[in-house]
Design an enzyme around this catalytic site. Sequence first.
Site: not given
Ligand code: SAH
Length: 358
Positions: A131, A153, A264
Site C-alpha cells: 500500500d 488508496k 493519523m
Molecule cells: N504501521 C505504521 C503506522 C500506520 S498508521 C507504522 O508503524 O509506522 C499510518 C500513520 O502512520 C500515518 O497517518 C502517519 O501518522 C504515520 N506515518 C507513516 N509513515 C509516515 C511517514 N513517512 N511520514 C509521516 N507519517 C507517517
Amino acid sequence: MQLSIDLTGRRVLVVGTPAGARRILARYRAAGARVERVDAPIALSILRSAGMTRVDVPSLVVIADAAGDAAAGAAVTDAASAVGAWSTREDPAPVRSRGHVSIVGGGPGDPDLMTLAARRALAEADVVLFDRLGPQDGIAGWAPGAELIDVGKTPGHHAVPQDEIERLIVDRALRGLDVVRLKGGDPFVFGRGSEEVRACRAAGVPFTIVPGVTSAVSVPAAAGIPVTHREVSRSFTVVSGHAPFSDEELGHLAGIGGTLVVLMGVGTLPHLVAGLQRAGMSADMPLAIVERGWSDAQRTTVSSVGAVRELLPRLAPRSPAVIVIGEVVRQATCENAEDPESIAHAVDALAPYSDLTT
Ligand code: SAH
C-alpha cells in the site's frame, strides 16, 4: 563473482518442474528474456538442434532441477557449452500445498530503512500486497517477477477493504504461493497486522511477522526529535488520532507527562490541542508536525499546543504526518535550515523557542 548480463529479448531455457521453476521463470521474464520451461530431455534436443542449425541459439540455460537426475543436468550443461550458451544452476522454489505468508513492516518509506529480513522475504515472494505507506518504488526489483497487488488508496479510488486483503492473502497462500504483505512502518503498530495473522491462523496458513521501523519513532527522528531524552522525558505514548478522544482520555494524555506521539492525527489536531489545554496542558508545550517523513518532501513545523491552531489554515498539513507533543521537541535541531518555509513556521509559531530554528 557476480556478472550482470542484459537478457532483454534473449532466449533462456529453464530446466525444472513448473512449480519448482516458477520463481526463476518470473525473474527472467521480469528481466525481459524470452523464457521457456522445459524438462531435461527437451532441453537437450533444443540445444542439439540449435547447435546444428545455429538458429535461435539459447543465450542461457538455467538448471533448477533435472527431476533429481544429476547426469541429465550435467548432460544439459555440456550441451549448452557446446553451443556457446551460458549455463547456471538455481535452487528450485519449494513446492508445498500451502505457501508461507510474511507480514512485513517496510519502515517509514525510505528503502534504506527496510530490514534484511524484509528484503529476503520480498526476494522469495510469489505475490506482494502493498500500500502507499510502505516503500514501493523498488518493489518490482526487490521481488522480481512476483505478482504485485496494490491494496492502498490511490487518488479517486478507495483502498481495498481489509477483509478483501485478508481473502487475497489466504487465497494465494492456499495455492501454494509465498505471499508478502508489505506494510508501512511496523505491522503491529496501527497496521492491522494482527488481523491478517488471525486470518492466516483461521485458514491454517503458516506465517511470519517481520517487524519494521515504526514511523512513531523514526519520523520524529527524521526531524531531529528524540521521543525520550534524559531528564526531559522518560516515556512516550503513541496514540492514534483517527477518531477524537473523549474528555477522560484527554485527561490521561495531559496528565501522563512524557512525550505524546500522534499518528493519523492531522484531521483531529484542533480537537486534540483544545482538549489537552482544557485538561490542563500548558499552551506553551512544544508541538511538531512532521509530514512525509524520510521523503524528499519532508516538512517539519515546530509550534506549540496553544499556537498551532492559528497556523493550520496557512500550513494545511496533510497526511501522512506524525505529531509530537512534549518538551523533547525543543531538542530538535532544525534540519531544514535551508528551507525558508520551515524556518518561518518555526519562528512565527514558536518565538520563545527560536533556538530550534538554528
Ligand atoms: N504501521 C505504521 C503506522 C500506520 S498508521 C507504522 O508503524 O509506522 C499510518 C500513520 O502512520 C500515518 O497517518 C502517519 O501518522 C504515520 N506515518 C507513516 N509513515 C509516515 C511517514 N513517512 N511520514 C509521516 N507519517 C507517517
